[in-house]
Design a protein around this motif. Structure first.
Motif, PDB file in Angstrom:
ATOM      1  N   UNK A  64       6.833  -8.588  15.909  1.00  0.00           N
ATOM      2  CA  UNK A  64       7.124  -8.098  14.553  1.00  0.00           C
ATOM      3  C   UNK A  64       6.426  -9.024  13.555  1.00  0.00           C
ATOM      4  N   UNK A  65       5.351  -8.514  12.956  1.00  0.00           N
ATOM      5  CA  UNK A  65       4.516  -9.345  12.078  1.00  0.00           C
ATOM      6  C   UNK A  65       4.900  -9.209  10.609  1.00  0.00           C
ATOM      7  N   UNK A  66       4.535 -10.227   9.849  1.00  0.00           N
ATOM      8  CA  UNK A  66       4.786 -10.234   8.405  1.00  0.00           C
ATOM      9  C   UNK A  66       3.723 -11.076   7.717  1.00  0.00           C
ATOM     10  N   UNK A  67       3.469 -10.824   6.406  1.00  0.00           N
ATOM     11  CA  UNK A  67       4.018  -9.716   5.607  1.00  0.00           C
ATOM     12  C   UNK A  67       3.082  -8.513   5.636  1.00  0.00           C
ATOM     13  N   UNK A  68       3.564  -7.399   5.090  1.00  0.00           N
ATOM     14  CA  UNK A  68       2.697  -6.237   4.902  1.00  0.00           C
ATOM     15  C   UNK A  68       1.870  -6.497   3.647  1.00  0.00           C
ATOM     16  N   UNK A  69       0.690  -7.090   3.839  1.00  0.00           N
ATOM     17  CA  UNK A  69      -0.148  -7.416   2.682  1.00  0.00           C
ATOM     18  C   UNK A  69      -0.581  -6.163   1.933  1.00  0.00           C
ATOM     19  N   UNK A  70      -0.415  -5.027   2.554  1.00  0.00           N
ATOM     20  CA  UNK A  70      -0.796  -3.751   1.924  1.00  0.00           C
ATOM     21  C   UNK A  70       0.348  -3.134   1.115  1.00  0.00           C
ATOM     22  N   UNK A  71       1.556  -3.707   1.224  1.00  0.00           N
ATOM     23  CA  UNK A  71       2.701  -3.126   0.514  1.00  0.00           C
ATOM     24  C   UNK A  71       3.606  -4.219  -0.038  1.00  0.00           C
ATOM     25  N   UNK A  72       3.150  -4.834  -1.114  1.00  0.00           N
ATOM     26  CA  UNK A  72       3.941  -5.892  -1.735  1.00  0.00           C
ATOM     27  C   UNK A  72       5.081  -5.366  -2.588  1.00  0.00           C
ATOM     28  N   UNK A  73       4.962  -4.142  -3.050  1.00  0.00           N
ATOM     29  CA  UNK A  73       6.017  -3.544  -3.872  1.00  0.00           C
ATOM     30  C   UNK A  73       5.844  -2.041  -3.927  1.00  0.00           C
ATOM     31  N   UNK A  74       5.916  -1.368  -2.779  1.00  0.00           N
ATOM     32  CA  UNK A  74       5.562   0.056  -2.710  1.00  0.00           C
ATOM     33  C   UNK A  74       6.564   0.985  -3.383  1.00  0.00           C
ATOM     34  N   UNK A  75       6.021   1.926  -4.108  1.00  0.00           N
ATOM     35  CA  UNK A  75       6.799   2.888  -4.887  1.00  0.00           C
ATOM     36  C   UNK A  75       7.034   4.167  -4.090  1.00  0.00           C
ATOM     37  N   UNK A  76       8.225   4.717  -4.201  1.00  0.00           N
ATOM     38  CA  UNK A  76       8.486   6.077  -3.761  1.00  0.00           C
ATOM     39  C   UNK A  76       8.548   6.921  -5.027  1.00  0.00           C
ATOM     40  N   UNK A  77       7.791   8.006  -5.058  1.00  0.00           N
ATOM     41  CA  UNK A  77       7.700   8.840  -6.249  1.00  0.00           C
ATOM     42  C   UNK A  77       8.572  10.097  -6.165  1.00  0.00           C
ATOM     43  N   UNK A  78       9.051  10.517  -7.298  1.00  0.00           N
ATOM     44  CA  UNK A  78       9.570  11.869  -7.466  1.00  0.00           C
ATOM     45  C   UNK A  78       8.467  12.660  -8.156  1.00  0.00           C
TER      46      UNK A  78
END
Length: 368
Positions: A236-250
């Motif tokens: 289990x690796x870290x961090x997700x350098x591609x998702x530092x603060x990912x948004x879920x949209x409506x």
């Protein structure tokens, strides 16, 4: 004025005020338009935190409108597959969806910036860019081209880097690795020899179990534990350098959004803001417990090496330069975010970073 005249006039005034009070509520109720929308999620109900963002939106809207504006929520697959949620909104199959913008990067790479891009913004800066910077404005100019209106409605915070069936110590170890990874991160790891795969959340476990893929990223400890990835890929690796603060949209169908009464627009915006804040709070409360459970059940934590991070950062800059040269929409939004990030991290070096670092040292020293 004599006493009887005063009492009579006061009585009439009081009766009028009372009548006004009594009539006010029914008048408002009678004037409220009754609207029922359908919302399709990109997530299964079993992932209660991320799917729960849609339920938060629906509950808040119903409560604020006394049930006159109703949003029915549907899990991935109940109306359309999870990765087709925004398409269903664009073409009017449903009025609304709850999804990640970067799932649609195949249509246009600009969609990726709506969720997160490698080495982008953390959750705090993401909110600031959308709410106080130009993020929401610029992206909605882009989304309008796809008949969508977007509101941020969830954030997971910095995610984990994913589950691997073997250790990844050097850049060469990434070569040939088939990895489920979303958004532009796929293009970044592809430059280093990995083979990116776009797979919906509910399909990741069987793909890992069968060996169809060698690695997968999803969200973080709470959701990953629910999905059982540790049973089929222990590293289990870290961090997700591609998702530092990912948004879920409506996303709302643009025509439906424009036709929605203004007070309902405000209610929906407020409900999405609540969902955005509430999701982050849930993950911050649940991930610390879940990471201990995962380690206790055999997960092996590993950091990505500095070599891998540096190589991925260089590859990401190449990807952005290539896309910007060919896509003016991407270039416009990306450059605005970079300028915002530059200033934001300058400040965070003085504030968040120094404070958090000190407190983490106290924890490691057993004082916390």
């Amino acid at each position: 004025m004599d006493r009887r005249s005063f009492i009579k006039k006061a009585g009439v005034a009081s009766a009028g005020a009372a009548a006004s009070t009594v009539l006010a509520a029914p008048a408002i109720a009678q004037g409220a338009e009754k609207i029922t929308w359908r919302l399709t999620s990109s997530f299964p109900k079993s992932l209660d935190t991320i799917y729960g963002g849609a339920e938060d939106i629906a509950a808040r809207v119903a409560a604020a409108t006394d049930g006159n504006f109703t949003i029915q929520t549907f899990a991935a697959g109940e109306i359309v597959p999870g990765l087709q949620a925004a398409d269903a909104v664009t073409n009017g199959t449903v009025e609304m969806c709850h999804t990640c913008s970067y799932y649609y990067v195949g249509k246009d790479p600009t969609f990726a910036i709506g969720t997160a891009i490698p080495f982008g913004l953390n959750a705090r800066l993401t909110n600031s860019w959308f709410y106080e910077g130009n993020g929401n404005k610029l992206l909605n100019e882009f989304y309008a081209k796809h008949n969508l209106y977007g509101m941020i409605a969830g954030n997971t915070g910095a995610q984990m880097g994913g589950w691997f069936r073997k250790e990844i110590n050097t850049v060469d170890d990434l070569k040939g690795v088939k990895m489920r990874i979303a958004g532009l991160a796929g293009k970044v790891v592809e430059k280093l020899g990995a083979v990116p795969q776009q797979i919906a959340g509910g399909d990741i476990y069987p793909a890992l179990e069968k060996g169809t893929i060698d690695a997968a990223e999803w969200v973080g400890p709470y959701d990953d534990h629910k999905l059982g990835f540790y049973k089929v890929a222990k590293y289990y690796y870290y961090p997700a350098f591609w998702e530092g603060g990912p948004v879920i949209h409506a996303f709302v169908n643009l025509d439906k959004w424009n036709a929605l009464p203004k007070h309902y627009q405000t209610v929906l915006q407020d409900a999405c803001s609540f969902a955005n804040t509430n999701m982050m709070a849930k993950y911050d409360a649940r991930n610390p417990i879940a990471i201990k459970q995962l380690v206790g059940e055999g997960a092996v934590l590993r950091p990505f090496s500095q070599e891998i991070l540096e190589a991925c950062y260089s590859a990401a800059l190449e990807v952005y330069a290539e896309i910007s040269a060919a896509n003016p929409d991407f270039k416009k939004v990306y450059e605005d975010q970079v300028a915002f990030k530059r200033e934001g991290y300058l400040w965070m070096q003085l504030s968040e970073y120094t404070f958090d670092t000190f407190m983490m040292i106290q924890q490691r020293n057993g004082k916390l």
